[in-house]
Design an enzyme around this catalytic site. Structure first.
Site, PDB file in Angstrom:
ATOM      1  CD  GLU A  85      -2.280 -10.240   1.180  1.00  0.00           C
ATOM      2  OE1 GLU A  85      -1.895  -9.645   2.234  1.00  0.00           O
ATOM      3  OE2 GLU A  85      -2.260  -9.710  -0.020  1.00  0.00           O
ATOM      4  CB  SER A 128      -0.849   0.143   1.235  1.00  0.00           C
ATOM      5  OG  SER A 128      -1.886  -1.171   1.308  1.00  0.00           O
TER       6      SER A 128
END
Lengths: 389, 328, 389, 328
Positions: C244, C128
């Site tokens: 993930e 991020s």
């Protein structure tokens, strides 16, 4: 800040309670979604009206008692606590009448309201069309100008009460060339037995014809049955829509009475150690109490001259979800009896839980879906930006 | 470790799907709801030919043995097509008669069940006083308690119909009957049958939920409001995503239970499938709006069944208790 | 259809169980989100690796056992059932390693994986950026071509483990002129102690530095630390992202073990007649069982060569909501103790419920928010039309 | 019937809001969380000057009388600004001492409470063994049971701090103490105090929820993803709409309870405010995403409090039981 009733309000409550005790039908009336039940409920309206209890909040000349909002709430509490019958003319009383008070002519009020108050004329609403549900501005039924009035054409649907009612009201496109979809609409009233009207009853989930499709083929409506200005129907209707979603359609007394009945059922049916059911019953009691107090706060605001506006969307979402949760809890409390329709001979007397549950399921859909209401809450009360949804 | 239906099992389910899709099942359901059992009996026969009822009957009684995985796959399809009738009750009655070991009764009924010639209803103490579709059944088996223990009765008197919230489910309290067996064997066989009934009901519920998601998905793709399909609205998407999620995590519990038929595993499957189907029905109704609320639109055939199946043959509360009780 | 383990799988389970019983730390390790705990967890990784239990599903040359998916699930069940420590290198093992297996060079695998398996190098993820959370394609940190490598500049955030880890991996914009935002990205690895890297730890809700901000100022990365082709980083990363969200990040063993501990807590703490709590405990047991079986079905599909794809979004939403509900139930079972942090001396020994609850709250946010996952489920599994959200 | 705050009450709330907004309350909370009570004591004094604590003290002890409506309005603002300290406990202790009628104790403490010179913590049997912020309190009142009945103890030994999930709530088990009173009067006064504590906690929770909705609304209007503010996404809108809904229907229960202080009314308010604040906190965290999950971002000051307030002074389960028990 107080929740105290005036001596006048207390007296009003006792009057209502006494009248209801004296006049309540001995047995529950048949479902108002049947021909027999519709007639029985119409008779009940007449009985209410005879003693001015059918439209307490209206001015006296039209059959009411000029009751304040608080008095109206008190009346509703007594009405539902007594287990009195459903109101077959609620479309007229709650949706059309407020529009007539705001936008109608004196002639219209004098002609229409007393007959509504007495149950002589029962009204159906005719908002939706097959392509227009949440997107009400996309209506396609038309009103065409003719000498002395209008010709209606098109199709309406989900017209509640229309299977047995006398008249209906709705919006029609009178100016197909208007620049935006919610312009060029006109608010009209028409008889369901007029030439050119075909009523096709539709059964709801339990099969009862709770609404109907209306097919309109050159139905003549005189000018006197237009409400407000031609072409201004959207603005006229919006005041009604706010009303439908807000205070009047679902009075708190309905839910406090239902929660009381649920507590009685719980005491009869449940193991008090079953905390899972206990918590749900408590939540119904708390929810009904919250809705009642929220409404009293609204009434206080109204008394101060404030406008409720988009806050009525909070009401709509809250009561509709409360109503479902309350009825689901009742069905779970009933155990194996919970699967029975109210028509079953084994169904608990004075229960009505199955029909109540079926009815509750429609709550998040009609009068503006809860999705639309949440959009309104977010955009108008919280100021979030409009999206494409 | 091969926790998937094999090719043969998948083909069996597809066969039933085709058979039921071809048979205008909605019309059969609507007839059944009015007490006209003719079309339902015809359909029952075709299901029997496809082998559905033989899955609950041992080979020595002309069945295919109790095959729970195939039975689950079949009942998912039966639910998916809203097939009416005492389907669960008939296979549960077969399980009861097989387990009970009263040869005369087993010989009298089991081959007929397998062949689709006998429709049975069933009434067990744990599941309440009502028998499903007893008026359409050839007989009703009833277990009750009397004096020193349980007894199994057989009756053909179905009692007056008590309408259900699902018009296609016709409930009644059966009357009288002759004693078939008594004692602890009855208790044990009844428990076995109740478990199989819960299991088959879970499968049926999952199938009902699947039909509701399929139909609602199709509907929101074509229904337009505000100029776009309502399926493009994010809350519509998320409601359907949650519906799918519930079904897809109920499914492995169902087939896991098929592998053991352990009471706790069956109870877990029943909770998950029962809660899922009711939640999915709420979503299906909400996303259809008013049209979903009508009896004439076929969606109602599944919607009304959802609530009934959530509680039938094991309420969520009773099943949750069982899951924990059996953890040992 | 079966859930039967092979003799080999059973033997594998017993091996794992025996090893864990012999090696498990006597007391719980300190939280891995502290310096002390991080070191202790790194030592534990070393101990696992010494007997080839740190990366069982990897090929033997890299430190694994070549375990099948089912064997990996079995190992995880035993691992969590034993109450073994959290895995400090899960970013590397679950996110980076699958990418290296699919897109890395043989040189990269040989250089990076054994050191990962042994805990010598602990990895942080750096996905991020302050402006790019759900909208990962809008990344702005850059990788600029220089002789023999790249210079990284910009800022990363919510970099889990970065407060104490050795290296990190992420995407950088290498071609600012690319025609679409998810083109022109490159997947790079870099040391957290390199010149130009500033790590600012960020405390999560309970204050522990579970993640960090990374400030990158002309950080040199040699060509050998690019994974896949420059400019193809988005495609390379998507395989990791699917991983993930899917099978590997949250193994069913975690939840079945947590549900078992919840049942124990319930038996110790609760009145068995309290059905409200009982029902929630049962739902946790059922939910963990459902997640386990769902995963075994996935494993069976994978064994048949099928691709899981968007179905991994179902996993993500399910386990993250299950995890929160399970921990909320535990806190309610604990009564007044439920407010205590695990650091309180009164907190139940071997409980970890407060930290587990805090951790669970992040579940619906990371690895693709549950809102994004539901969009994916609706669009890719149900085929609903893309909207503007 | 005037079920709205009047102009004076609204102005009182606005005064507190301005006072707290001006005082950098987040910094006060963070200091408090580390055991630095200095800034919190200063703030406490300013709140006392504004009249907050006098609302729980009768006029004969230099207070303004027990004024529940104003008290609720004040505690909503205290929650809204995440003010730390034994606020609820101090006003509940005042209620206990007033109701108990032990003149010496009342005279010793009540005027100091009203003046903001005494911070008290409180430990009652029904609410668990922990006292809040006893380390920052001038004294702790403890009710326990011994032999023939309840007794009230006064202690200044706070016991070691047991960290809460909310760093600003410092819990401990107070130690020892001297007996102030014994007998049924203690039991009765403790019940009264527990009710007032539940009531004030409900108000505080509502204020916390209000702050969470306000902050989250502001955040989603400015946070952009995919080129638009996330507040334009329909599921974001609906989550916030639901959050507002919960608060707006908890609020009238709080003020309804203020008018009666009946245990069932207080319990209903506590359930609604407590469940609302926790649900709202979940929404606030989810809509903020990772930044909401950090201790350094101020949102955390409210988030961590939400869970604690849901259970403090009356768990949802206990309050639901009370609502039904008192229906008569």
């Amino acid at each position: 800040m107080d929740l105290a009733f005036t001596a006048e309000e207390d007296a009003f409550r006792l009057d209502a309670r006494a009248w209801l005790a004296a006049h309540l039908p001995a047995a529950p009336l048949p479902s108002l979604e049947t021909a027999e039940g519709f007639a029985a409920h119409r008779a009940w309206e007449r009985e209410l009206a005879a003693d001015r209890w059918s439209v307490v909040s209206w001015p006296e000349p039209y059959g009411g008692r000029g009751a304040s909002v608080v008095q109206w709430l008190v009346f509703e509490e007594e009405y539902f606590a007594a287990g009195a019958p459903g109101r077959v003319n609620q479309n007229g009383i709650n949706l059309l009448a407020p529009t007539l008070f705001e936008h109608g002519t004196e002639e219209q009020r004098a002609r229409i309201l007393p007959a509504m108050a007495s149950g002589e004329v029962i009204w159906a609403q005719a908002w939706s069309e097959p392509g227009s549900g949440s997107d009400l501005a996309s209506l396609r039924s038309t009103a065409t100008r003719v000498d002395g009035g209008w010709l209606l054409n098109g199709q309406k649907t989900w017209s509640s009460r229309a299977a047995f009612a006398d008249r209906a009201f709705g919006l029609f496109r009178s100016d197909p060339g208007a620049d935006r979809p919610h312009r060029g609409l006109t608010y009209l009233m028409f008889p369901l037995d007029a030439a050119g009207v075909t009523v096709r009853p539709i059964g709801r989930l339990d099969g009862k014809p709770a609404f109907a499709e209306l097919f309109l083929d050159d139905v003549f409506v005189p000018d006197q049955d237009v409400i407000g200005e031609p072409g201004q129907g959207w603005a006229v209707a919006m005041s009604t829509a706010g009303n439908e979603r807000g205070l009047t359609l679902r009075s708190p007394g309905r839910f406090t009475a239902a929660a009381d009945r649920l507590v009685t059922l719980w005491r009869e049916q449940a193991d008090p150690a079953d905390t899972a059911l206990r918590d749900r019953v408590a939540d119904a009691v708390i929810g009904a109490r919250a809705y009642r107090l929220f409404t009293y706060a609204h009434a206080s605001k109204l008394a101060q001259g404030a406008d409720i506006g988009a806050e009525s969307s909070l009401n709509k979402v809250y009561w509709s979800e409360l109503d479902i949760a309350l009825h689901e809890t009742a069905l779970d409390l009933l155990g194996p009896l919970g699967e029975l329709s109210d028509a079953a001979s084994d169904a608990p007397a004075h229960g009505g839980w199955a029909e109540g549950w079926t009815f509750s399921l429609a709550g998040p859909i009609y009068a503006g879906t809860n999705e639309i209401q949440r959009d309104i809450i977010a955009e108008r009360l919280l100021g979030l930006p409009k999206g494409r949804r | 470790m091969q926790f998937l239906l094999d090719a043969e099992q998948r083909e069996f389910a597809r066969t039933l799907d085709r058979l039921l899709a071809a048979g205008d099942t909605p019309a059969v359901v609507r007839a059944w709801s009015t007490g006209d059992h003719g079309p339902g009996r015809l359909l029952w026969g075709r299901l029997a030919e496809a082998g559905v009822f033989a899955l609950a009957v041992p080979e020595k009684y002309e069945g295919l043995g109790l095959l729970p995985v195939e039975l689950a796959a079949a009942f998912v399809e039966l639910g998916r097509h809203a097939v009416p009738g005492p389907l669960v009750e008939t296979v549960a009655a077969a399980a009861l008669l097989d387990r009970l070991g009263v040869a005369a009764a087993a010989e009298e009924w089991l081959p007929h069940i397998a062949a689709g010639e006998a429709r049975l209803s069933l009434c067990l103490p744990a599941a309440g006083p009502y028998a499903l579709d007893a008026d359409a059944a050839d007989a009703v088996f009833v277990v009750d308690s009397e004096g020193e223990g349980d007894r199994l009765l057989l009756t053909r008197e179905s009692g007056p119909v008590q309408p259900s919230v699902d018009p296609a489910r016709r409930l009644s309290r059966p009357v009288g009957g002759s004693v078939v067996a008594r004692g602890p064997e009855v208790t044990e066989a009844a428990a076995h049958a109740a478990g199989l009934a819960a299991f088959a009901t879970a499968a049926q519920a999952l199938g009902v939920g699947q039909a509701l998601v399929e139909r609602t998905t199709a509907y929101v793709k074509q229904r337009a409001q505000f100029g776009v399909p309502i399926g493009s609205f994010q809350t519509v998407k998320h409601q359907l995503a949650d519906a799918l999620l519930r079904l897809e995590f109920a499914r492995p519990l169902l087939f896991g239970a098929a592998l053991t038929l352990e009471p706790a595993d069956v109870a877990a499957a029943k909770v998950a499938c029962g809660e899922a189907v009711y939640a999915v029905a709420r979503t299906a109704l909400q996303l259809h709006g008013a049209i979903g609320y009508t009896a004439e639109y076929d969606l109602s055939l599944w919607l009304t069944k959802a609530r009934a199946l959530r509680s039938a043959w094991g309420t969520p509360s009773a099943c949750r208790a069982r899951v924990l009780a059996d953890l040992g």
